[in-house]
Design an enzyme around this catalytic site. Structure first.
Site, PDB file in Angstrom:
ATOM      1  N   ARG A   1      29.345   2.499  37.101  1.00 45.75           N
ATOM      2  CA  ARG A   1      28.670   3.703  37.604  1.00 45.75           C
ATOM      3  C   ARG A   1      27.424   3.313  38.387  1.00 45.75           C
ATOM      4  O   ARG A   1      27.010   3.985  39.339  1.00 45.75           O
ATOM      5  CB  ARG A   1      28.277   4.633  36.446  1.00 45.75           C
ATOM      6  CG  ARG A   1      27.316   3.997  35.480  1.00 45.75           C
ATOM      7  CD  ARG A   1      26.657   4.933  34.501  1.00 45.75           C
ATOM      8  NE  ARG A   1      25.689   4.173  33.718  1.00 45.75           N
ATOM      9  CZ  ARG A   1      24.439   3.925  34.105  1.00 45.75           C
ATOM     10  NH1 ARG A   1      23.987   4.396  35.259  1.00 45.75           N
ATOM     11  NH2 ARG A   1      23.626   3.217  33.345  1.00 45.75           N
TER      12      ARG A   1
ATOM     13  N   PRO B   1      25.761   2.181  29.165  1.00 46.34           N
ATOM     14  CA  PRO B   1      26.546   1.150  29.848  1.00 46.34           C
ATOM     15  C   PRO B   1      26.645   1.407  31.347  1.00 46.34           C
ATOM     16  O   PRO B   1      26.805   2.548  31.784  1.00 46.34           O
ATOM     17  CB  PRO B   1      27.922   1.247  29.184  1.00 46.34           C
ATOM     18  CG  PRO B   1      27.683   1.925  27.878  1.00 46.34           C
ATOM     19  CD  PRO B   1      26.541   2.862  28.117  1.00 46.34           C
ATOM     20  N   CYS B   2      26.560   0.339  32.110  1.00 44.29           N
ATOM     21  CA  CYS B   2      26.775   0.433  33.561  1.00 44.29           C
ATOM     22  C   CYS B   2      28.266   0.309  33.880  1.00 44.29           C
ATOM     23  O   CYS B   2      28.779   1.014  34.743  1.00 44.29           O
ATOM     24  CB  CYS B   2      25.989  -0.650  34.282  1.00 44.29           C
ATOM     25  SG  CYS B   2      24.201  -0.456  34.143  1.00 44.29           S
ATOM     26  N   MET B   3      28.936  -0.601  33.189  1.00 41.68           N
ATOM     27  CA  MET B   3      30.391  -0.702  33.336  1.00 41.68           C
ATOM     28  C   MET B   3      31.040   0.369  32.471  1.00 41.68           C
ATOM     29  O   MET B   3      30.786   0.443  31.281  1.00 41.68           O
ATOM     30  CB  MET B   3      30.892  -2.082  32.915  1.00 41.68           C
ATOM     31  CG  MET B   3      32.392  -2.285  33.121  1.00 41.68           C
ATOM     32  SD  MET B   3      32.984  -3.889  32.534  1.00 41.68           S
ATOM     33  CE  MET B   3      32.998  -3.623  30.740  1.00 41.68           C
TER      34      MET B   3
END
Length: 223
Positions: free
Chosen positions: A166, A145-147
């Site tokens: 991130r 996940p980026c969030m």
């Protein structure tokens, strides 16, 4: 130093980030070898995340028509609405992960409902925080996940939402991410019985990929 801005609406925040990264971003290559321009630690506060209205209000059910989409941008209409709904759905829809699945099912707990319960029990709670990062999986996986985190605070009858990324593809993903976050915030605010307040998005690595450099320059030129 963080780059901090406050804007009226989502589209304005997206344009300012595109301008900032294309003018001041440092060129780096990521783990996949892709060339990017990057600005570290951008923080954007959106005062009217549901669109220009002069006031705070709840979106009509399953509608994002009041949120302005940048002219010619490829995230719009039904595509944007379906993506935004994934922030509330626990269905992974065949993907390795979705934000909605991580928030509502992955850890065996519906973090969205728990956050709503906390805020209903105590409007001033500082504990309505949700995470997507699973150390057991994500420390070994390439698809992560980026969030990473979403936090809700109710103050003076409004829900203030803060989210941490991130890694953030500003040209290709920041705008739909912000709209999805607004969709999620509207749901929580409606359940708690308060209005939607500001949304703040902190992107630790805010970047634009080389494949989008030309488009980003055109956006700035026409902006």
């Amino acid at each position: 130093m963080a780059y901090e801005i406050s804007v009226d609406e989502i589209a304005e925040g997206w344009l300012k980030l595109v301008e900032k990264i294309m003018s001041d971003g440092r060129e780096i290559r990521d783990e996949r070898g892709s060339l990017t321009r990057e600005v570290m630690n951008t923080v954007v506060t959106i005062k009217n995340p549901l669109g220009r209205s002069g006031d705070f209000y709840h979106l009509p059910a399953r509608s994002l028509i009041n949120i302005r989409v940048p002219e010619g941008y490829f995230w719009s209409g039904e595509k944007l609405e379906k993506y935004s709904e994934q922030f509330l759905s626990d269905d992974r829809k065949g993907f390795v992960y979705t934000y909605g699945n991580r928030l509502r099912a992955h850890f065996g707990v519906d973090q969205v409902d728990r956050a709503i319960e906390r805020l209903k029990n105590c409007k001033e709670s500082r504990r309505a925080t949700m995470v997507t990062w699973d150390p057991k999986i994500d420390t070994e996986s390439d698809e992560v996940p980026c969030m990473i985190l979403v936090d809700f605070k109710v103050r003076e009858g409004r829900l203030f939402t803060t989210a941490l990324w991130r890694s953030h593809d500003i040209y290709g993903a920041w705008f739909p991410n912000a709209v999805g976050l607004a969709y999620l915030a509207d749901h929580v605010a409606s359940e708690v019985g308060v209005e939607v307040g500001h949304i703040t998005i902190h992107s630790i690595s805010a970047h634009i990929y080389e494949v989008n450099f030309k488009e980003a320059k055109e956006v700035i030129k026409n902006g």
